[in-house]
Enzyme design. Structure first.
Site, PDB file in Angstrom:
ATOM      1  N   TYR A 182      85.462   4.135   5.902  1.00 53.65           N
ATOM      2  CA  TYR A 182      84.579   4.120   4.739  1.00 53.65           C
ATOM      3  C   TYR A 182      85.277   4.852   3.603  1.00 53.65           C
ATOM      4  O   TYR A 182      85.867   5.904   3.808  1.00 53.65           O
ATOM      5  CB  TYR A 182      83.252   4.819   5.067  1.00 53.65           C
ATOM      6  CG  TYR A 182      82.311   4.945   3.889  1.00 53.65           C
ATOM      7  CD1 TYR A 182      81.682   3.815   3.344  1.00 53.65           C
ATOM      8  CD2 TYR A 182      82.040   6.183   3.311  1.00 53.65           C
ATOM      9  CE1 TYR A 182      80.814   3.932   2.272  1.00 53.65           C
ATOM     10  CE2 TYR A 182      81.165   6.305   2.223  1.00 53.65           C
ATOM     11  CZ  TYR A 182      80.559   5.180   1.716  1.00 53.65           C
ATOM     12  OH  TYR A 182      79.695   5.286   0.638  1.00 53.65           O
ATOM     13  N   ASP A 227      92.809   8.703   2.518  1.00 53.93           N
ATOM     14  CA  ASP A 227      91.480   9.144   2.120  1.00 53.93           C
ATOM     15  C   ASP A 227      91.102  10.312   3.026  1.00 53.93           C
ATOM     16  O   ASP A 227      90.682  10.117   4.156  1.00 53.93           O
ATOM     17  CB  ASP A 227      90.485   7.990   2.228  1.00 53.93           C
ATOM     18  CG  ASP A 227      89.078   8.406   1.779  1.00 53.93           C
ATOM     19  OD1 ASP A 227      88.855   9.614   1.557  1.00 53.93           O
ATOM     20  OD2 ASP A 227      88.220   7.509   1.664  1.00 53.93           O
ATOM     21  N   LYS A 273      83.930  16.220  -0.538  1.00 55.77           N
ATOM     22  CA  LYS A 273      83.207  17.075   0.418  1.00 55.77           C
ATOM     23  C   LYS A 273      83.661  18.537   0.348  1.00 55.77           C
ATOM     24  O   LYS A 273      83.286  19.219  -0.598  1.00 55.77           O
ATOM     25  CB  LYS A 273      83.274  16.450   1.816  1.00 55.77           C
ATOM     26  CG  LYS A 273      82.621  15.048   1.760  1.00 55.77           C
ATOM     27  CD  LYS A 273      82.337  14.355   3.045  1.00 55.77           C
ATOM     28  CE  LYS A 273      81.504  13.105   2.774  1.00 55.77           C
ATOM     29  NZ  LYS A 273      82.147  11.848   3.051  1.00 55.77           N
TER      30      LYS A 273
HETATM   31  C1  LIG Z   1      82.115  10.572   2.074  1.00 58.04           C
HETATM   32  C2  LIG Z   1      83.331   9.763   1.970  1.00 58.04           C
HETATM   33  C3  LIG Z   1      83.676   9.081   0.790  1.00 58.04           C
HETATM   34  C4  LIG Z   1      82.739   8.993  -0.382  1.00 58.04           C
HETATM   35  O1  LIG Z   1      82.499  10.225  -0.958  1.00 58.04           O
HETATM   36  P1  LIG Z   1      81.185  10.402  -1.874  1.00 58.04           P
HETATM   37  O2  LIG Z   1      81.312  11.795  -2.401  1.00 58.04           O
HETATM   38  O3  LIG Z   1      80.023  10.195  -0.959  1.00 58.04           O
HETATM   39  O4  LIG Z   1      81.246   9.369  -2.939  1.00 58.04           O
HETATM   40  C5  LIG Z   1      84.898   8.462   0.707  1.00 58.04           C
HETATM   41  N1  LIG Z   1      85.757   8.492   1.754  1.00 58.04           N
HETATM   42  C6  LIG Z   1      85.454   9.115   2.901  1.00 58.04           C
HETATM   43  C7  LIG Z   1      86.457   9.138   4.001  1.00 58.04           C
HETATM   44  C8  LIG Z   1      84.224   9.747   3.059  1.00 58.04           C
HETATM   45  O5  LIG Z   1      83.918  10.314   4.226  1.00 58.04           O
END
Ligand SMILES: *Cc1c(COP(=O)(O)O)cnc(C)c1O
Length: 432
Positions: A146, A239, A267
């Site tokens: 994701y 990511d 995060k």
């Molecule tokens: C949470 C998440 C996102 C998106 O971040 P948001 O702050 O919710 O937009 C993107 N990549 C990964 C791996 C994530 O866990």
């Protein structure tokens, strides 16, 4: 049965009138487990308190940004200090500079950093940058990863390589520029780069996929991806919105020794405040406006209060032995769960995933996860909640340990898991 959460139920009824589904992010709605989301009034350390005055030990931990637990005193102090000097200037300030320097000093390949407001924004910006740098359009992503909700990432494998939109409202022209590959499949990866490498702008991956359960990747898979990108001139984007500063200060890039071209963070980097960031070599990052021709901006970017929350959080992680504290808690959880039959732990440092059902080999791709898990999950979630343990309300979300958790907390989690998984299979999964 008497509703154990009447105040949350009443608040949720009101919320559904004024917001779609009553929430501001879908997983919060408890759709995967049934019942009503808890309305939280207060959180401190590892404990949540809901509107009905019930308390829970929290293993969802806001989905990842809180390595030191809720309302951590050092973060609270930093943010309080920020409040007395104003919290949005729309001009340059020193807090983002210091946070960027703190990161750059420990992750030297992240030569330049741009702060944004979310992980989604960070990802979206790296994709635009990669397309600008390479002059190519195709993107590669992996099924089960994701990357936030920008159009080109809301795709799943369709028939064939090119992506099918997972949401209404995404133009086919956009979803078709994303190629979706399975994780852990070196052959398909190399074949795809052999066929399309010269059109691929970037491959993006969660090097520790943690959004469809926890799917740890083999080093050889990540290494092959690095080599395919380098050989074809595509950029590799890690990511690390979850794994960054979480599995190690330098995230999976540090642990694997594989350096991506660009990285996205979110995060933890904001310590629970809305912050995202992307970073990489200066020669790439210089393409971002105003030094370059790739536009990206944000009215509230590098918000001084959020920057100080991030600084307090990362400073603590860098200067203290938090990773070994978290690992000790994790090992304790390993031991407790290893003694149980119907629940299995997949763990990377303080990120963990509890999988329910019969034993199986560690899953490294979405297709390798047995279907029993999702069927059993609502039952376990409800039993844990009744035992005062809050876990994310979805079978695919991971859990997080924090330095606010104690050995006693882990012990109680182990006992609660033993109680409720002993009953699994005895009752049919219920939605209550
Ligand atoms: C949470 C998440 C996102 C998106 O971040 P948001 O702050 O919710 O937009 C993107 N990549 C990964 C791996 C994530 O866990």
């Amino acid at each position: 049965m008497k509703d154990p959460h009447p105040k949350s139920t009443a608040l949720f009824a009101r919320a559904q009138r004024v917001s779609p589904g009553g929430v501001h992010s879908p997983v919060r709605a408890f759709g995967a487990v049934g019942g009503t989301p808890l309305f939280i009034e207060h959180a401190a350390g590892a404990t949540l308190t809901d509107a009905d005055g019930r308390t829970y030990t929290d293993y969802c931990m806001a989905f990842g940004p809180l390595p030191h637990g809720h309302a951590a005193p050092h973060v609270a102090a930093a943010v309080s200090a920020a409040l007395s000097s104003g919290w949005s200037y729309g001009t340059a300030e020193r807090w983002s500079l210091e946070l960027a320097e703190l990161i750059n000093a420990r992750i030297p390949w992240a030569e330049q950093i741009r702060f944004v407001n979310s992980g989604t924004e960070a990802v979206m910006s790296t994709l635009r940058l990669a397309r600008a740098v390479t002059g190519r359009e195709l993107l590669v992503k992996f099924s089960g990863c994701y990357h936030g909700h920008c159009d080109s990432m809301l795709v799943e494998a369709g028939s064939g390589l090119s992506g099918q939109a997972m949401s209404a409202g995404i133009p086919a022209d956009v979803s078709q520029t994303t190629l979706v590959l399975p994780l852990d499949d070196v052959d398909q990866l190399t074949a795809t780069f052999a066929a399309h490498g010269e059109q691929i702008a970037a491959a993006i991956i969660e090097p520790l996929p943690a959004n469809h359960g926890l799917l740890p990747q083999r080093q050889v898979f990540l290494q092959t991806l690095r080599e395919c990108c380098s050989a074809s001139g595509a950029l590799l984007i890690f990511d690390e919105v979850i794994s960054g500063f979480r599995v190690a200060f330098g995230g999976c890039a540090e642990l694997s020794g594989i350096t991506p071209d660009l990285v996205t963070w979110g995060k933890i980097i904001g310590g629970g405040f809305p912050v995202g960031a992307y970073a990489g070599q200066a020669r790439l990052m210089q393409r971002i406006a105003p030094s370059g021709d790739v536009y990206q901006a944000g009215t509230l970017s590098a918000n001084p209060a959020a920057m100080r929350a991030g600084q307090a959080t990362l400073h603590q992680l860098a200067e203290h032995d938090d990773y070994s504290t978290l690992e000790t808690l994790g090992e304790q959880l390993d031991e407790r769960v290893a003694a149980l039959d119907a629940v299995h732990l997949v763990r990377a440092g303080s990120v963990f995933w509890l999988r329910y059902g019969a034993a199986q080999a560690v899953a490294r791709s979405r297709a390798a996860i047995s279907t029993a898990h999702a069927e059993l999950f609502p039952q376990v979630h409800a039993a844990l909640l009744a035992a005062g343990i809050y876990t994310a309300p979805s079978p695919w979300e991971v859990g997080f340990l924090s330095t606010a958790h104690t050995a006693g907390d882990i012990d109680r989690l182990g006992t609660a898991l033993a109680d409720c998984t002993a009953r699994l299979g005895a009752a049919r999964p219920r939605n209550a």
